[in-house]
Write a protein that holds these residues in place. Structure first.
Motif, PDB file in Angstrom:
ATOM      1  N   TYR A  82       0.830  -1.197   0.000  1.00  0.00           N
ATOM      2  CA  TYR A  82       0.000   0.000   0.000  1.00  0.00           C
ATOM      3  C   TYR A  82       0.869   1.254   0.000  1.00  0.00           C
ATOM      4  O   TYR A  82       0.611   2.214  -0.731  1.00  0.00           O
ATOM      5  CB  TYR A  82      -0.959   0.013   1.192  1.00  0.00           C
ATOM      6  CG  TYR A  82      -1.874   1.199   1.151  1.00  0.00           C
ATOM      7  CD1 TYR A  82      -2.923   1.246   0.240  1.00  0.00           C
ATOM      8  CD2 TYR A  82      -1.660   2.288   1.984  1.00  0.00           C
ATOM      9  CE1 TYR A  82      -3.751   2.357   0.172  1.00  0.00           C
ATOM     10  CE2 TYR A  82      -2.481   3.394   1.917  1.00  0.00           C
ATOM     11  CZ  TYR A  82      -3.527   3.426   1.013  1.00  0.00           C
ATOM     12  OH  TYR A  82      -4.330   4.530   0.937  1.00  0.00           O
ATOM     13  N   LEU A  83       1.935   1.229   0.798  1.00  0.00           N
ATOM     14  CA  LEU A  83       2.878   2.343   0.812  1.00  0.00           C
ATOM     15  C   LEU A  83       3.506   2.523  -0.568  1.00  0.00           C
ATOM     16  O   LEU A  83       3.590   3.637  -1.084  1.00  0.00           O
ATOM     17  CB  LEU A  83       3.950   2.112   1.875  1.00  0.00           C
ATOM     18  CG  LEU A  83       5.069   3.145   1.942  1.00  0.00           C
ATOM     19  CD1 LEU A  83       4.516   4.517   2.319  1.00  0.00           C
ATOM     20  CD2 LEU A  83       6.124   2.706   2.938  1.00  0.00           C
ATOM     21  N   VAL A 140       4.240   5.226  -5.821  1.00  0.00           N
ATOM     22  CA  VAL A 140       4.226   5.143  -7.284  1.00  0.00           C
ATOM     23  C   VAL A 140       3.223   6.148  -7.860  1.00  0.00           C
ATOM     24  O   VAL A 140       3.522   6.841  -8.837  1.00  0.00           O
ATOM     25  CB  VAL A 140       3.928   3.702  -7.755  1.00  0.00           C
ATOM     26  CG1 VAL A 140       3.572   3.650  -9.231  1.00  0.00           C
ATOM     27  CG2 VAL A 140       5.117   2.795  -7.467  1.00  0.00           C
ATOM     28  N   LYS A 141       2.040   6.234  -7.253  1.00  0.00           N
ATOM     29  CA  LYS A 141       1.056   7.225  -7.724  1.00  0.00           C
ATOM     30  C   LYS A 141       1.604   8.639  -7.599  1.00  0.00           C
ATOM     31  O   LYS A 141       1.443   9.470  -8.498  1.00  0.00           O
ATOM     32  CB  LYS A 141      -0.248   7.094  -6.931  1.00  0.00           C
ATOM     33  CG  LYS A 141      -1.125   5.967  -7.415  1.00  0.00           C
ATOM     34  CD  LYS A 141      -2.459   5.985  -6.736  1.00  0.00           C
ATOM     35  CE  LYS A 141      -3.252   7.121  -7.331  1.00  0.00           C
ATOM     36  NZ  LYS A 141      -4.672   7.048  -7.137  1.00  0.00           N
ATOM     37  N   TRP A 142       2.247   8.931  -6.481  1.00  0.00           N
ATOM     38  CA  TRP A 142       2.829  10.245  -6.264  1.00  0.00           C
ATOM     39  C   TRP A 142       3.930  10.531  -7.278  1.00  0.00           C
ATOM     40  O   TRP A 142       3.976  11.617  -7.874  1.00  0.00           O
ATOM     41  CB  TRP A 142       3.354  10.328  -4.828  1.00  0.00           C
ATOM     42  CG  TRP A 142       4.063  11.591  -4.490  1.00  0.00           C
ATOM     43  CD1 TRP A 142       3.523  12.841  -4.354  1.00  0.00           C
ATOM     44  CD2 TRP A 142       5.462  11.741  -4.240  1.00  0.00           C
ATOM     45  NE1 TRP A 142       4.485  13.743  -4.032  1.00  0.00           N
ATOM     46  CE2 TRP A 142       5.694  13.097  -3.956  1.00  0.00           C
ATOM     47  CE3 TRP A 142       6.533  10.856  -4.228  1.00  0.00           C
ATOM     48  CZ2 TRP A 142       6.959  13.589  -3.664  1.00  0.00           C
ATOM     49  CZ3 TRP A 142       7.788  11.339  -3.926  1.00  0.00           C
ATOM     50  CH2 TRP A 142       7.996  12.690  -3.653  1.00  0.00           C
ATOM     51  N   PRO A 188       6.708  11.698 -14.165  1.00  0.00           N
ATOM     52  CA  PRO A 188       6.292  10.568 -15.015  1.00  0.00           C
ATOM     53  C   PRO A 188       7.474   9.937 -15.750  1.00  0.00           C
ATOM     54  O   PRO A 188       8.480  10.588 -16.016  1.00  0.00           O
ATOM     55  CB  PRO A 188       5.309  11.191 -16.002  1.00  0.00           C
ATOM     56  CG  PRO A 188       5.197  12.617 -15.686  1.00  0.00           C
ATOM     57  CD  PRO A 188       6.139  12.953 -14.589  1.00  0.00           C
ATOM     58  N   TRP A 189       7.310   8.666 -16.069  1.00  0.00           N
ATOM     59  CA  TRP A 189       8.366   7.914 -16.751  1.00  0.00           C
ATOM     60  C   TRP A 189       8.703   8.501 -18.119  1.00  0.00           C
ATOM     61  O   TRP A 189       9.848   8.443 -18.554  1.00  0.00           O
ATOM     62  CB  TRP A 189       7.957   6.455 -16.923  1.00  0.00           C
ATOM     63  CG  TRP A 189       8.145   5.632 -15.717  1.00  0.00           C
ATOM     64  CD1 TRP A 189       7.172   5.197 -14.872  1.00  0.00           C
ATOM     65  CD2 TRP A 189       9.376   5.113 -15.200  1.00  0.00           C
ATOM     66  NE1 TRP A 189       7.717   4.451 -13.848  1.00  0.00           N
ATOM     67  CE2 TRP A 189       9.078   4.376 -14.035  1.00  0.00           C
ATOM     68  CE3 TRP A 189      10.700   5.210 -15.591  1.00  0.00           C
ATOM     69  CZ2 TRP A 189      10.044   3.735 -13.277  1.00  0.00           C
ATOM     70  CZ3 TRP A 189      11.669   4.569 -14.834  1.00  0.00           C
ATOM     71  CH2 TRP A 189      11.336   3.845 -13.693  1.00  0.00           C
ATOM     72  N   LEU A 212      14.012   5.894  -2.955  1.00  0.00           N
ATOM     73  CA  LEU A 212      12.873   5.695  -2.050  1.00  0.00           C
ATOM     74  C   LEU A 212      12.776   4.248  -1.580  1.00  0.00           C
ATOM     75  O   LEU A 212      12.453   3.992  -0.420  1.00  0.00           O
ATOM     76  CB  LEU A 212      11.578   6.126  -2.733  1.00  0.00           C
ATOM     77  CG  LEU A 212      11.381   7.633  -2.834  1.00  0.00           C
ATOM     78  CD1 LEU A 212      10.196   7.964  -3.732  1.00  0.00           C
ATOM     79  CD2 LEU A 212      11.192   8.243  -1.462  1.00  0.00           C
ATOM     80  N   VAL A 213      13.066   3.296  -2.469  1.00  0.00           N
ATOM     81  CA  VAL A 213      13.060   1.884  -2.070  1.00  0.00           C
ATOM     82  C   VAL A 213      14.097   1.653  -0.976  1.00  0.00           C
ATOM     83  O   VAL A 213      13.826   1.003   0.030  1.00  0.00           O
ATOM     84  CB  VAL A 213      13.313   0.955  -3.281  1.00  0.00           C
ATOM     85  CG1 VAL A 213      13.622  -0.459  -2.834  1.00  0.00           C
ATOM     86  CG2 VAL A 213      12.109   0.959  -4.214  1.00  0.00           C
TER      87      VAL A 213
END
Length: 156
Positions: free
Chosen positions: A56-57, A62-64, A70-71, A85-86
């Motif tokens: 969920y995190l 990813v949405k943020w 964007p890619w 971030l990972v």
């Protein structure tokens, strides 16, 4: 996302993969097959809960990132930002887990359990990486589907 059956199957797969890797490690250290199987059966639901929470995190991250970076604009920068971030999430998850484990075992300063810390680090890295890849795949496949629908609409 939560209604998608693939979401839950994927997290069960992730949990079983992590439990299997830890079982292989235990087996290589000389644990009996029965003990490894019992640990697998106990660990899989726990890892499923952890993977679901971290998922969920990851989904929110990813949405943020899709919104702010964007890619299609700067893929290398996006890759670096997501990788960073990972790593931050992995280190935070490992720190919390190890601290909780040490508090539960009333052994906060025992360095003999360094193997647990390494296992937790590996477990979180693999699971979070797999979860991020899953969410990126789902996001990109959803975007691809939308683009195909738009293309078909424009052709008509």
């Amino acid at each position: 996302m939560l209604k998608d059956r693939r979401y839950w199957i994927y997290h069960l797969f992730t949990a079983a993969t992590i439990a299997t890797l830890l079982g292989i490690e235990d087996r290589l250290e000389g644990a009996s097959t029965r003990a490894v199987l019992l640990e697998f059966l106990a660990d899989t639901p726990l890892f499923f809960l952890v993977a679901s929470g971290l998922s969920y995190l990851a989904y929110r991250v990813v949405k943020w990132l899709n919104r702010i970076m964007p890619w299609d604009r700067k893929p290398f920068d996006r890759f670096i930002a997501e990788s960073a971030l990972v790593v931050v999430i992995v280190l935070a998850s490992t720190t919390v887990t190890v601290a909780g484990y040490r508090l539960i075992n009333d052994n906060p300063f025992n360095d003999n359990d360094f193997a647990f810390e390494i296992n937790a680090l590996i477990m979180f890295f693999i699971s979070i990486y797999m979860v991020f890849v899953f969410h990126e795949f789902m996001s990109l496949s959803r975007d691809n589907h939308v683009l195909k629908l738009r293309s078909e609409t424009l052709l008509k």
